[in-house]
Design a protein around this motif. Structure first.
Motif, mmCIF file in Angstrom:
data_model
loop_
_atom_site.group_PDB
_atom_site.id
_atom_site.type_symbol
_atom_site.label_atom_id
_atom_site.label_comp_id
_atom_site.label_asym_id
_atom_site.label_seq_id
_atom_site.Cartn_x
_atom_site.Cartn_y
_atom_site.Cartn_z
ATOM 1 N N ARG A 193 -9.161 6.310 2.077
ATOM 2 C CA ARG A 193 -9.602 4.907 2.128
ATOM 3 C C ARG A 193 -11.048 4.811 2.578
ATOM 4 N N THR A 224 -8.409 6.789 -4.310
ATOM 5 C CA THR A 224 -7.084 6.168 -4.430
ATOM 6 C C THR A 224 -6.029 7.096 -5.016
ATOM 7 N N LEU A 282 -2.287 -0.678 6.955
ATOM 8 C CA LEU A 282 -1.780 -0.778 5.587
ATOM 9 C C LEU A 282 -0.585 -1.726 5.521
ATOM 10 N N ASP A 313 0.854 -1.190 0.000
ATOM 11 C CA ASP A 313 0.000 0.000 0.000
ATOM 12 C C ASP A 313 0.889 1.239 0.000
#
Ligand code: NA7
Length: 663
Positions: A581, A586, A155, A132
């Motif tokens: 998130r 994104t 993450l 991530d």
């Protein structure tokens, strides 16, 4: 090394309120906003800690010396991009600037750290592993960023660190006398009460080994090592808009991808080694302070030449002088310095700092420079000459960076600044017995604190030693380095066995530009910053989606006590990613007009102070030949900056474009 800070507050300074897309003209019309004017005017807010005076820090002045045991020598290669290991040190010439970069990796250190690494740190992940987030650097910033991303957000994250251990600046800077200029109780993470309770600093200003122990303690306490990959220098990071990912390659050829790329590379980590003719002919050993051999350097019986009298050089001189046969200091720009008055911390002070942690945190977060002290809300001209002198005397006796907090206008009013400058020049003349040396040391050509203001432990006193001489490079510049020493333009060859380069860093942009970072359509960061760094809030660059730059240019960074600036950035970035998130977003990217507006504001903030008057300062990039002259840190103050960042969030990440990918 230092915590870095400044005091730019003054009642008279009226920076305009800032918001993305605002032009200077529009902002001038909005100047009267009461919400912002209090911060910009630098009026402090009373905080709980300010009501309780700290007890004495310690009784005696510490004169600890680092032990030095063996010699690591390093010589450069002349070919760009190559890396040569010789007698322990690896030197890399940065092709981009044509200057040397001493990575300071010594054989002894590598062996020790390799052992540590195999037992605890992450090894290389499988080829092409996707994360991530990737974080570059495992110093103060990288460690906390990992903790936030992994443990708070859940993450998958990995830290890639060039060094053989964690610690960043404090891993590399092991030169004699290296210690922090921020007081230890403020040079700490404040995100964890347990961590604050656990850790005990021993001195008012901690030495490098103690800070490194602290950062290792943090890495262990929060189980961070398993996601830190050491001995891994990032060579390139390219954003691919087809998959909205950063593709990262290390110098050893490993490849990773990540949605988010976060640089935690430090503001002062790319060594500036001047291109002096003849260095490759020098028969002795030479070192840059930022890449010091981990085994130490034995100066006993040696003739040492030190180039550079910034914060680092000023720390190193007394320690080198105490063991070298002879030390010759090559001074280009004379510098102010305040005694640190370092001392062991008393038990009473340690108890006070722990009991008042919340108040200290509040003070550091609410003032301009991130330090735990209050800047007096009085002008240097609110008092009589005698009172002013008494105030300066008391500040001199107390020591440390707080000297600049004596009056609120020292960095905004040249006449006020002159009073401090005159006091400090006179101190130099009082301390240094030889009038010639005193004259050279006191011939300071810039206002006080417009260059990074050092604090010292016996710097000027060292020039009273018989084994310390001083060369004024303004009068007789260095002509070349010979096999036997340094020759100046008066024809004198100063014979040397060792040269110490205390010549600073390619500050704020060097470490970023040493990585081949490319954004949308392959745009190199180097090209985007051709005329100087351009960021939005020092956090993002237009055209480089999902890239965050912790303490990047355009943020308070080096003008603030670093851990305070770092914690604010790390938490802002973590909150931003959490926000994305939660909404299925994104991609985040700074809008070009927000960048333009912010750059304008950064310039405006600097111009409201005396800081740009030091035309040769590294704040301006002036120490590196060919570097654009742009005032890089944000001089509007940490508290104000914090409010701006919070306001941007409150207005829905104003100035950023957020989207879902694919759209
Ligand atoms: P600085 O503050 O950049 O100081 C570097 C010193 O080296 C300074 O005195 C420079 O003189 C001198 N220098 C640089 N290049 C040369 C050449 N070519 N010839 C002679 N002298 C030279 O770096 P530091 O490491 O001391 O401090 C950096 C920060 O690290 C510090 O602020 C702390 O926060 C931690 P100049 O002033 O440019 O004439």
């Amino acid at each position: 090394m230092a915590g870095m800070e400044m005091a730019t507050r003054a009642r008279r300074v009226r920076l305009t309120a800032w918001a993305p897309g605002h032009t200077a003209r529009r902002r001038r019309a909005e100047q009267r906003s009461p919400a912002w004017s209090e911060v910009a005017a630098g009026r402090r807010r009373r905080q709980p800690a300010e009501t309780a005076e700290p007890p004495p820090l310690g009784a005696s002045r510490s004169s600890r010396r680092r032990s030095a045991c063996c010699i690591g020598s390093c010589l450069p290669t002349l070919s760009f991009g190559s890396c040569v290991e010789r007698a322990g040190c690896s030197i890399r010439r940065a092709a981009s600037h044509g200057r040397m970069t001493c990575t300071g990796r010594t054989k002894g250190m590598s062996q020790v750290m390799a052992k540590v690494m195999t037992s605890r740190e992450a090894g290389p992940a499988a080829e092409g592993t996707a994360f991530d987030a990737l974080v570059i650097g495992a110093g103060f910033a990288g460690l906390y960023q990992l903790l936030c991303l992994r443990d708070r957000l859940g993450l998958s994250a990995r830290v890639l660190e060039a060094g053989g251990g964690v610690g960043g600046t404090w891993y590399w800077n092991r030169y004699p006398g290296a210690r922090c200029d921020s007081e230890s109780h403020s040079y700490s993470y404040y995100f964890s009460d347990e961590l604050l309770r656990d850790w005990n600093w021993s001195e008012r200003y901690p030495q490098q080994p103690e800070i490194l122990r602290y950062l290792n303690h943090v890495a262990d306490r929060f189980d961070l090592r398993r996601d830190i990959q050491l001995n891994t220098r990032v060579a390139e990071a390219h954003y691919d808009s087809a998959d909205n990912r950063w593709h990262v390659r290390t110098e050893t050829g490993e490849r990773y991808t990540a949605t988010f790329l976060i640089t935690a590379v430090g503001c002062l980590s790319s060594a500036n080694i001047p291109d002096i003719p003849g260095l490759d002919q020098f028969a002795g050993d030479w070192y840059h302070t930022g890449g010091w051999p981990h085994e130490g350097v034995d100066f006993a019986g040696k003739r040492v030449g030190q180039i550079g009298t910034g914060s680092t050089g000023i720390q190193a001189v007394p320690v080198i002088a105490s063991t070298a046969e002879h030390l010759t200091v090559f001074q280009r720009t004379a510098n102010y310095s305040i005694p640190a008055r370092n001392a062991p911390l008393t038990e009473e002070f340690k108890r006070w700092a722990k009991a008042n942690a919340a108040g200290i945190r509040a003070t550091m977060r609410s003032n301009t420079n991130g330090h735990p002290f209050v800047i007096e809300n009085r002008s240097a001209f609110d008092v009589s000459d005698a009172e002013r002198d008494a105030i300066y005397e008391a500040a001199w006796a107390k020591g440390g960076l707080q000297f600049r907090a004596s009056f609120r206008d020292l960095l905004t009013d040249k006449a006020a600044n002159d009073t401090a400058a005159a006091f400090l020049r006179e101190k130099i003349r009082q301390v240094v017995q030889d009038p010639d040396k005193a004259g050279i040391l006191a011939a300071i050509d810039h206002p006080f604190a417009t260059k990074r203001p050092p604090i010292d432990s016996g710097y000027f006193e060292a020039f009273n030693r018989d084994n310390v001489s001083l060369v004024d490079l303004r009068r007789t510049p260095i002509e070349c380095i010979t096999p036997n020493g340094i020759r100046t333009t008066d024809g004198i060859e100063h014979p040397l066995d060792i040269i110490v380069f205390a010549t600073g860093f390619d500050a704020m942009t060097g470490a970023l530009l040493n990585i081949d970072i490319r954004g949308r359509d392959g745009l190199p960061l180097r090209q985007a910053w051709e005329a100087g760094p351009r960021t939005y809030l020092g956090l993002q660059v237009a055209g480089f989606p999902n890239l965050f730059t912790i303490t990047g240019p355009g943020s308070p960074s080096v003008l603030c006590n670093m851990p305070v600036a770092i914690e604010q950035h790390v938490e802002w970035i973590a909150d931003c990613i959490a926000h994305m998130r939660a909404r299925g977003l994104t991609r985040i990217e700074a809008k070009p007009d927000a960048v333009g507006s912010w750059v304008e504001h950064v310039n405006e903030a600097a111009s409201a102070t005396l800081l740009p008057q030091a035309g040769h300062s590294w704040y301006l990039g002036a120490n590196v030949p060919g570097k654009p002259r742009v005032f890089m840190p944000y001089a509007g103050g940490m508290a104000r900056y914090r409010e701006i960042c919070a306001g941007v969030v409150a207005r829905g990440y104003e100035g950023f474009a957020l989207e879902r990918f694919p759209g």
